[in-house]
Write an enzyme that holds these catalytic residues in place. Structure first.
Site, mmCIF file in Angstrom:
data_model
loop_
_atom_site.group_PDB
_atom_site.id
_atom_site.type_symbol
_atom_site.label_atom_id
_atom_site.label_comp_id
_atom_site.label_asym_id
_atom_site.label_seq_id
_atom_site.Cartn_x
_atom_site.Cartn_y
_atom_site.Cartn_z
ATOM 1 N N HIS A 136 -9.338 -104.666 13.625
ATOM 2 C CA HIS A 136 -8.885 -103.967 12.403
ATOM 3 C C HIS A 136 -9.813 -104.273 11.215
ATOM 4 O O HIS A 136 -10.273 -103.368 10.532
ATOM 5 C CB HIS A 136 -7.450 -104.414 12.103
ATOM 6 N N VAL A 137 -10.117 -105.538 11.029
ATOM 7 C CA VAL A 137 -10.954 -105.922 9.881
ATOM 8 C C VAL A 137 -12.398 -105.454 10.102
ATOM 9 O O VAL A 137 -13.031 -104.926 9.184
ATOM 10 C CB VAL A 137 -10.900 -107.455 9.649
#
Ligand code: HEM
Length: 235
Positions: free
Chosen positions: A184-185
């Site tokens: 996600h990051v």
């Protein structure tokens, strides 16, 4: 919200020279997101400190082993309720659509930056949707298995065998959610202009056109745009 006016039909800025901006997240959604993000980071650090003796040094960040053990489950409770808020804000936008299968089948084009070969997608692409549903599932598994091993309050309610299974499930779910979080990051940093969406609440028209064209079309299509200010609503 920017409230910066632009023509909803053409997408042109009302004041020449002003870049077109599109609202993507309300302040409430951003605060909700960052509380969730901070909770997960603290939870991962405190959980890893308890997970293996080699990582016990991480408990120093929380003031020692005893305090780490006491607060880890409470941070989990914060994460659960905070994510609950995110879930209700975003679940509809994360429902699977026909174009998501095509997007996923062309993952190679995603990774090699050939976005011109991808179908137009709505507010989220298939990758973001999978992250969303995986996080939702894993957080439920983490809280349920966590309650079974939260001996301070619930020792008497479960057997030792149940606690053993719950401990294993809890650890596997925790390692998995850390991997999902890294994806996600990484994706948020990799797609330039995305971090700004969650920091400032808005994106450029170019970003929206390039990465979430169907979403932009829906907004300027007038269904939900505010025709007085021309500013599409954020969620
Ligand atoms: C600490 C590091 C994190 C960073 C830098 C980060 C960054 C971002 C960014 C930039 C977006 C906007 C994406 C877009 O609008 O296209 C986003 C959305 C989102 N983030 Fe995070 N995030 C972090 C942690 C988390 C955590 C820990 C969770 C949940 C456990 C989470 C859940 C979400 C959700 C649900 C969305 C909305 C996207 C969707 O519904 O698919 N984020 N994040």
């Amino acid at each position: 919200m920017t409230g910066k006016p632009y023509d909803v039909e053409s997408g042109d800025s009302v004041h020449p020279g002003d870049p077109v901006v599109v609202d993507r997240y309300t302040p409430g959604a951003r605060i909700n997101h960052w509380i969730t993000a901070i909770s997960l980071v603290l939870l991962a650090l405190s959980g890893l400190a308890l997970f293996h003796p080699k990582l016990f040094f991480l408990s120093g960040l929380f003031g020692g082993g005893q305090i780490t053990r006491a607060i880890h489950p409470w941070i989990g409770v914060v994460l659960f309720f905070s994510f609950f808020g995110l879930f209700f804000r975003f679940w509809k936008a994360n429902l699977w659509k026909r174009e998501d299968g095509t997007w996923l089948a062309r993952l190679y084009d995603v990774l090699t930056n050939h976005e011109d070969r991808l179908p137009e997608v709505g507010k989220y692409n298939a990758g973001q949707k999978m992250v969303f549903w995986l996080m939702s599932l894993l957080i439920i598994v983490l809280i349920l298995s966590g309650l079974v091993i939260w001996d301070q309050y619930f020792f008497a309610y479960t057997s030792i065998e149940q606690k053993r299974v719950a401990m294993l499930v809890h650890s596997v779910a925790a390692v998995t959610i850390i991997c999902v979080w890294i994806v996600h990051v990484y994706a948020a940093i990799w797609v330039r202009g995305t971090i700004g969406a969650m920091v400032k609440g808005r994106v450029t028209g170019g970003w929206a056109w390039r990465h979430h064209r169907k979403w932009l079309r829906e907004l300027v299509g007038g269904k939900r745009a505010d025709h007085k200010t021309g500013a599409p609503p954020a969620e």
